[in-house]
Design a protein around this motif. Sequence first.
Motif, PDB file in Angstrom:
ATOM      1  N   ALA A  31       0.824  -1.204   0.000  1.00  0.00           N
ATOM      2  CA  ALA A  31       0.000   0.000   0.000  1.00  0.00           C
ATOM      3  C   ALA A  31       0.862   1.259   0.000  1.00  0.00           C
ATOM      4  CB  ALA A  31      -0.928  -0.005   1.210  1.00  0.00           C
ATOM      5  N   ILE A  32       1.987   1.230   0.698  1.00  0.00           N
ATOM      6  CA  ILE A  32       2.865   2.401   0.737  1.00  0.00           C
ATOM      7  C   ILE A  32       3.536   2.609  -0.615  1.00  0.00           C
ATOM      8  CG2 ILE A  32       4.967   3.317   1.768  1.00  0.00           C
ATOM      9  CD1 ILE A  32       4.121   1.936   4.388  1.00  0.00           C
ATOM     10  N   LYS A  33       3.965   1.540  -1.263  1.00  0.00           N
ATOM     11  CA  LYS A  33       4.627   1.674  -2.565  1.00  0.00           C
ATOM     12  C   LYS A  33       3.656   2.082  -3.659  1.00  0.00           C
ATOM     13  CE  LYS A  33       6.487  -2.432  -2.612  1.00  0.00           C
ATOM     14  NZ  LYS A  33       7.272  -3.606  -3.094  1.00  0.00           N
ATOM     15  N   THR A  34       2.428   1.577  -3.599  1.00  0.00           N
ATOM     16  CA  THR A  34       1.462   1.828  -4.674  1.00  0.00           C
ATOM     17  C   THR A  34       0.746   3.157  -4.512  1.00  0.00           C
ATOM     18  OG1 THR A  34       1.138  -0.567  -4.848  1.00  0.00           O
ATOM     19  CG2 THR A  34      -0.481   0.832  -5.928  1.00  0.00           C
ATOM     20  N   LEU A  62       8.107   3.099  -4.817  1.00  0.00           N
ATOM     21  CA  LEU A  62       7.362   4.348  -4.671  1.00  0.00           C
ATOM     22  C   LEU A  62       7.786   5.333  -5.749  1.00  0.00           C
ATOM     23  CD1 LEU A  62       5.414   6.135  -3.019  1.00  0.00           C
ATOM     24  CD2 LEU A  62       7.387   6.826  -1.639  1.00  0.00           C
ATOM     25  N   GLU A  63       6.811   5.904  -6.441  1.00  0.00           N
ATOM     26  CA  GLU A  63       7.081   6.868  -7.507  1.00  0.00           C
ATOM     27  C   GLU A  63       7.044   8.285  -6.950  1.00  0.00           C
ATOM     28  OE1 GLU A  63       5.574   5.641 -11.734  1.00  0.00           O
ATOM     29  OE2 GLU A  63       3.986   5.224 -10.310  1.00  0.00           O
ATOM     30  N   TYR A  64       8.133   9.008  -7.168  1.00  0.00           N
ATOM     31  CA  TYR A  64       8.164  10.399  -6.749  1.00  0.00           C
ATOM     32  C   TYR A  64       9.193  11.152  -7.589  1.00  0.00           C
ATOM     33  CZ  TYR A  64       8.230  14.575  -3.898  1.00  0.00           C
ATOM     34  OH  TYR A  64       8.129  15.878  -3.465  1.00  0.00           O
ATOM     35  N   CYS A  77       2.427   1.956 -12.899  1.00  0.00           N
ATOM     36  CA  CYS A  77       1.238   1.149 -13.222  1.00  0.00           C
ATOM     37  C   CYS A  77       1.388   0.478 -14.582  1.00  0.00           C
ATOM     38  CB  CYS A  77      -0.004   2.033 -13.203  1.00  0.00           C
ATOM     39  SG  CYS A  77      -0.427   2.689 -11.581  1.00  0.00           S
ATOM     40  N   LEU A  78       1.922   1.223 -15.545  1.00  0.00           N
ATOM     41  CA  LEU A  78       2.089   0.657 -16.884  1.00  0.00           C
ATOM     42  C   LEU A  78       3.052  -0.527 -16.872  1.00  0.00           C
ATOM     43  CD1 LEU A  78       1.392   1.005 -19.910  1.00  0.00           C
ATOM     44  CD2 LEU A  78       3.437   2.430 -20.096  1.00  0.00           C
TER      45      LEU A  78
END
Length: 394
Positions: A31-34, A62-64, A77-78
Amino acid sequence: MPELVEQMYCSQQIVIPPKYPYILKRYCKAAIKTQPYDLLRWSFEYFRALAEHRPPPVKLRLEYPIYSTEGGLTRGCLKVLAHQLYVMKEIPTSVLKQAWQGFCLDRIELRRILCLCEVYMREESVPFFHFLAVAGGMLTKCLTHTMILLCEALTKEPDGGSAAIPVDEFLTMYRYLAVMDASKDVKYLNGYREGAAPPEEVAEEESTKSDRKLKEMSSLRMVPDMDKGMVAGRQMSTTSGEFIVQTIEKEIMDYIDEQIAILPDPDLKKKKAKPEEKLMIRDILEQFIDDNMDIIVPEIEEVEEEEEPIPEITMVYAVPGIGGTVDAEIIDDFVEYIKEVCKVQAGTVMPRNIRHFLCPPLEKYIEPDYSANDPPPKEEVATDSKPTSPKSAM
């Protein structure tokens, strides 16, 4: 007091499954990564995927900062969708929608992607590479960056590697995007571009015409021909009762006259029916027809014309990551270059091949017109408070 003591719980009374802490820890990390938009919906899809032994909708990291579209699609997501659906060359739309909802993404954006793939409301499946190529184009600003992103999404190498993918997969996606025109906003009606009539409508019109002819043929009823003993077909309806009465009456009277003419007695030939006899015969005939009208002319229920359903409108905005149609010469030059490069790379293509200075352009470069964005010259105000243009001031 003894009753309260008996109802108290302790660590020995509560049984915790041994795998529960491990499952909860993995769930929290996922949940934290997504970072899902709808945590409840995502949690349902996460545990459902685990129960069905499918890869859960979890990003690799994690995307940032998050580079996403209006519908929530991101590069992470892709990449996960690519690995989840890679085993299928043709993705059923039901499976695709389930995977799409696993990341709590917007359904309208999926509809736009399927419209660009020319499969929405037409077919029940979409080619995997077509879907992935169009989805990747939603996240970039030009076709060159789109192809680099697709290499990074499809590669099985870890992050930071060469991101190599097979050349046939690369060229399949490039050729598909190169001939697509997504340079302007387009409105889709039931999955078809506005102004482009679906080819199925012609077949439907022909089928409706044939159905109408069959109905007209079925409305033909047989009327006895008293003279020849044969049947003659006439198109009848509830409004043609008077015509039927007159026709049958005439045929009966003609038949009577013919029978009288055959008689040997010449005196009978000269006899004519009296007016009251004709009136009596007509009354009997009309009474007979009225009693048997349902048999002679069955009622045809008038079918109300169904109103045409309102078409489903999908507005697909311009996709810079795909752009307009690429010239055939540019496509041939780039494909030839990639085929030469992959010979020394074990049949694979890498993003560095696209960034190389010897690589021909993947798309036609359009030089922007900066003069159109220049502001107009401001008017200068003289000391006498009269506005003057810059030329007059000089």
